[in-house]
Design a protein around this motif. Sequence first.
Motif, mmCIF file in Angstrom:
data_model
loop_
_atom_site.group_PDB
_atom_site.id
_atom_site.type_symbol
_atom_site.label_atom_id
_atom_site.label_comp_id
_atom_site.label_asym_id
_atom_site.label_seq_id
_atom_site.Cartn_x
_atom_site.Cartn_y
_atom_site.Cartn_z
ATOM 1 N N PHE A 53 0.886 -1.255 0.004
ATOM 2 C CA PHE A 53 -0.036 -0.177 0.022
ATOM 3 C C PHE A 53 1.139 1.242 0.030
ATOM 4 N N GLY A 54 0.210 2.199 -0.482
ATOM 5 C CA GLY A 54 1.186 3.595 -0.194
ATOM 6 C C GLY A 54 0.874 4.569 -1.656
ATOM 7 N N SER A 55 0.678 3.851 -2.824
ATOM 8 C CA SER A 55 0.448 4.211 -3.877
ATOM 9 C C SER A 55 -0.997 4.832 -4.175
ATOM 10 N N ASP A 56 -1.070 5.552 -5.313
ATOM 11 C CA ASP A 56 -2.621 5.780 -5.734
ATOM 12 C C ASP A 56 -3.359 4.620 -6.110
ATOM 13 N N GLU A 57 -2.542 3.930 -6.725
ATOM 14 C CA GLU A 57 -3.189 2.710 -7.070
ATOM 15 C C GLU A 57 -2.963 1.291 -6.180
ATOM 16 N N LEU A 58 -4.243 0.635 -5.892
ATOM 17 C CA LEU A 58 -4.202 -0.608 -5.016
ATOM 18 C C LEU A 58 -3.671 -1.588 -5.735
ATOM 19 N N PRO A 59 -2.777 -2.495 -5.164
ATOM 20 C CA PRO A 59 -2.099 -3.800 -5.701
ATOM 21 C C PRO A 59 -3.244 -4.535 -6.110
ATOM 22 N N GLN A 60 -2.823 -5.419 -7.544
ATOM 23 C CA GLN A 60 -3.856 -6.259 -7.858
ATOM 24 C C GLN A 60 -3.175 -7.580 -8.631
ATOM 25 N N VAL A 61 -3.630 -8.680 -8.506
ATOM 26 C CA VAL A 61 -3.234 -9.594 -9.602
ATOM 27 C C VAL A 61 -3.735 -9.285 -11.068
ATOM 28 N N LEU A 62 -2.684 -9.192 -11.994
ATOM 29 C CA LEU A 62 -3.183 -9.021 -13.442
ATOM 30 C C LEU A 62 -3.557 -10.389 -14.096
ATOM 31 N N PRO A 63 -4.422 -10.119 -15.045
ATOM 32 C CA PRO A 63 -4.591 -11.390 -15.813
ATOM 33 C C PRO A 63 -3.536 -11.597 -16.793
ATOM 34 N N SER A 64 -3.580 -12.815 -17.320
ATOM 35 C CA SER A 64 -2.530 -13.319 -18.228
ATOM 36 C C SER A 64 -3.020 -14.341 -19.098
ATOM 37 N N GLU A 65 -2.413 -14.557 -20.387
ATOM 38 C CA GLU A 65 -2.804 -15.236 -21.475
ATOM 39 C C GLU A 65 -3.000 -16.686 -21.053
ATOM 40 N N SER A 66 -2.064 -17.100 -20.072
ATOM 41 C CA SER A 66 -2.058 -18.385 -19.596
ATOM 42 C C SER A 66 -2.872 -18.621 -18.141
ATOM 43 N N THR A 67 -3.471 -19.810 -18.096
ATOM 44 C CA THR A 67 -4.416 -19.826 -16.833
ATOM 45 C C THR A 67 -3.675 -21.231 -16.120
ATOM 46 N N VAL A 68 -3.711 -21.169 -14.843
ATOM 47 C CA VAL A 68 -3.146 -22.138 -13.923
ATOM 48 C C VAL A 68 -4.253 -23.101 -13.206
ATOM 49 N N GLN A 69 -4.126 -24.243 -13.561
ATOM 50 C CA GLN A 69 -5.348 -25.264 -12.974
ATOM 51 C C GLN A 69 -4.675 -26.073 -12.070
ATOM 52 N N LEU A 70 -5.558 -26.631 -11.156
ATOM 53 C CA LEU A 70 -4.934 -27.659 -10.096
ATOM 54 C C LEU A 70 -5.518 -28.992 -10.368
ATOM 55 N N GLY A 75 2.050 -35.807 -3.469
ATOM 56 C CA GLY A 75 2.897 -34.958 -2.895
ATOM 57 C C GLY A 75 3.807 -36.286 -1.948
ATOM 58 N N SER A 76 4.753 -35.289 -0.994
ATOM 59 C CA SER A 76 5.585 -36.020 -0.100
ATOM 60 C C SER A 76 4.807 -36.749 0.926
ATOM 61 N N ALA A 77 3.800 -36.414 1.250
ATOM 62 C CA ALA A 77 2.832 -37.147 2.380
ATOM 63 C C ALA A 77 1.996 -37.939 1.556
ATOM 64 N N ALA A 78 2.414 -38.495 0.325
ATOM 65 C CA ALA A 78 1.211 -39.262 -0.420
ATOM 66 C C ALA A 78 -0.246 -38.579 -0.534
ATOM 67 N N ARG A 79 0.073 -37.317 -0.451
ATOM 68 C CA ARG A 79 -1.117 -36.556 -0.657
ATOM 69 C C ARG A 79 -0.617 -35.440 -1.602
ATOM 70 N N GLY A 80 -1.716 -34.746 -2.198
ATOM 71 C CA GLY A 80 -1.110 -33.395 -2.843
ATOM 72 C C GLY A 80 -1.797 -33.193 -4.386
ATOM 73 N N ALA A 81 -1.006 -32.290 -4.942
ATOM 74 C CA ALA A 81 -1.659 -32.124 -6.457
ATOM 75 C C ALA A 81 -0.842 -31.733 -7.423
ATOM 76 N N GLU A 82 -1.120 -31.493 -8.684
ATOM 77 C CA GLU A 82 -0.101 -30.845 -9.571
ATOM 78 C C GLU A 82 -0.865 -29.712 -10.200
ATOM 79 N N LEU A 83 0.125 -28.688 -10.246
ATOM 80 C CA LEU A 83 -0.487 -27.407 -10.942
ATOM 81 C C LEU A 83 -0.063 -27.437 -12.278
ATOM 82 N N ILE A 84 -0.889 -26.918 -13.258
ATOM 83 C CA ILE A 84 -0.673 -27.103 -14.787
ATOM 84 C C ILE A 84 -1.012 -25.553 -15.228
ATOM 85 N N ARG A 85 -0.062 -25.380 -16.147
ATOM 86 C CA ARG A 85 -0.463 -24.078 -16.937
ATOM 87 C C ARG A 85 -0.722 -24.410 -18.256
#
Length: 391
Positions: free
Chosen positions: A76-93, A99-109
């Motif tokens: 914070f501190g500027s006139d414009e509040l921080p935000q996540v900007l969109p992109s051409e690629s999407t991440v899915q779960l 995972g290391s505990a025999a649980r988990g998932a994979e992130l795919i772009r």
Amino acid sequence: MADDTGAAASGAHEATAKPRVAVLYGGQSSEHSVSCVTAAGVLRAIDTDRFDVVEVGITRSGQWTSPVVDPRTHAFGSDELPQVLPSESTVQLFTDAQGSAARGAELIRLGPDGAASSLGGIDVVLPLLHGPFGEDGTLQGLLELLGVPYVGAGMLASAVGMDKHFMKLAFDAAGLQVGRWETITARQWVADPDAAVHRVQGLELPVFVKPARAGSSVGITRVDDWAQLDAALAAAREHDPKVVVEEGIDGREIECGVLGSPGDAAARASLLGEIVVDHQADPAAFYDFAAKYQDEAAADLRCPAELPAEVTEEIRRQAVVAFDSIDGEGLCRADFFYTADGKILINEVNTMPGFTPISMYPQVWKAAGMSFSELITELIDLALERPIGLR
């Protein structure tokens, strides 16, 4: 999804031998910018000797994406509040990696042409999301369905901790004292707004009109004259069709951090912090969004709070009771009023309190001897220990 992509991701993950943490931030709520600054603080403090970290931003429209802007730079501190900007690629779960505990998932772009590439497996999600569609049980339900461990409260606790009406009912059932309030649901407002206003006017002024399911003081108005009520209700309803109106309480604002414990041990309470708002400059001032995040001079955060020892211990006890009353897990911040005549009234809990550099939750644990980095490690370890599903 091709098997070789998942296998490569799993192999790379095993080589690190460190739990891999997906940090989610941003989101679709009015607290989007607060989440971005929370992520900045956490990412700068997380112990990278203990954990591998991958950042996933969620835009205001709901797109999951790899960061366009380094989240560590959000502030914070500027006139414009921080935000996540969109992109051409999407991440899915996906749940096609272990995972290391025999649980988990994979992130795919997924690229704009539909081509898929792996961002690797993950073991646990750290959801640094505030408000609806992140802190209210919706994301927690998704992660439960995927079988992915995550930091913080489960579905029910998240939902109850987000809804000020049901939260107060849970507190009352647990024997905690709450201030007077009225709730106006969307159905009640449509059916008979005059009756709803009449109920609210049974409270004593001043009152605070709030969206029932929002945080960071977004959409809150202090009403000192009933002529201000209609505008205050309209402002709250911009964020939530369900509104809570609370009778003002003349008391010191005291906050306590609660942290879960390994196994079935009781949750732990931090030292206490106090929010002191300068009422000399503005008698109607309260701890609103600007005071929390944009004007460091608007309020003084004192930790530890100067209170009699017996009062401190009672508030710490009640903070754990509040945590248990909503079936809390992981963490919460419990907010109280302490009045001049010695009454302790609970205001609310926050199941994912802010972790910005000036937020109270890390400060009260620092005063108790736990650094920011140690606190994050403790939360991730608790999430990795906790089973998914009914427990």
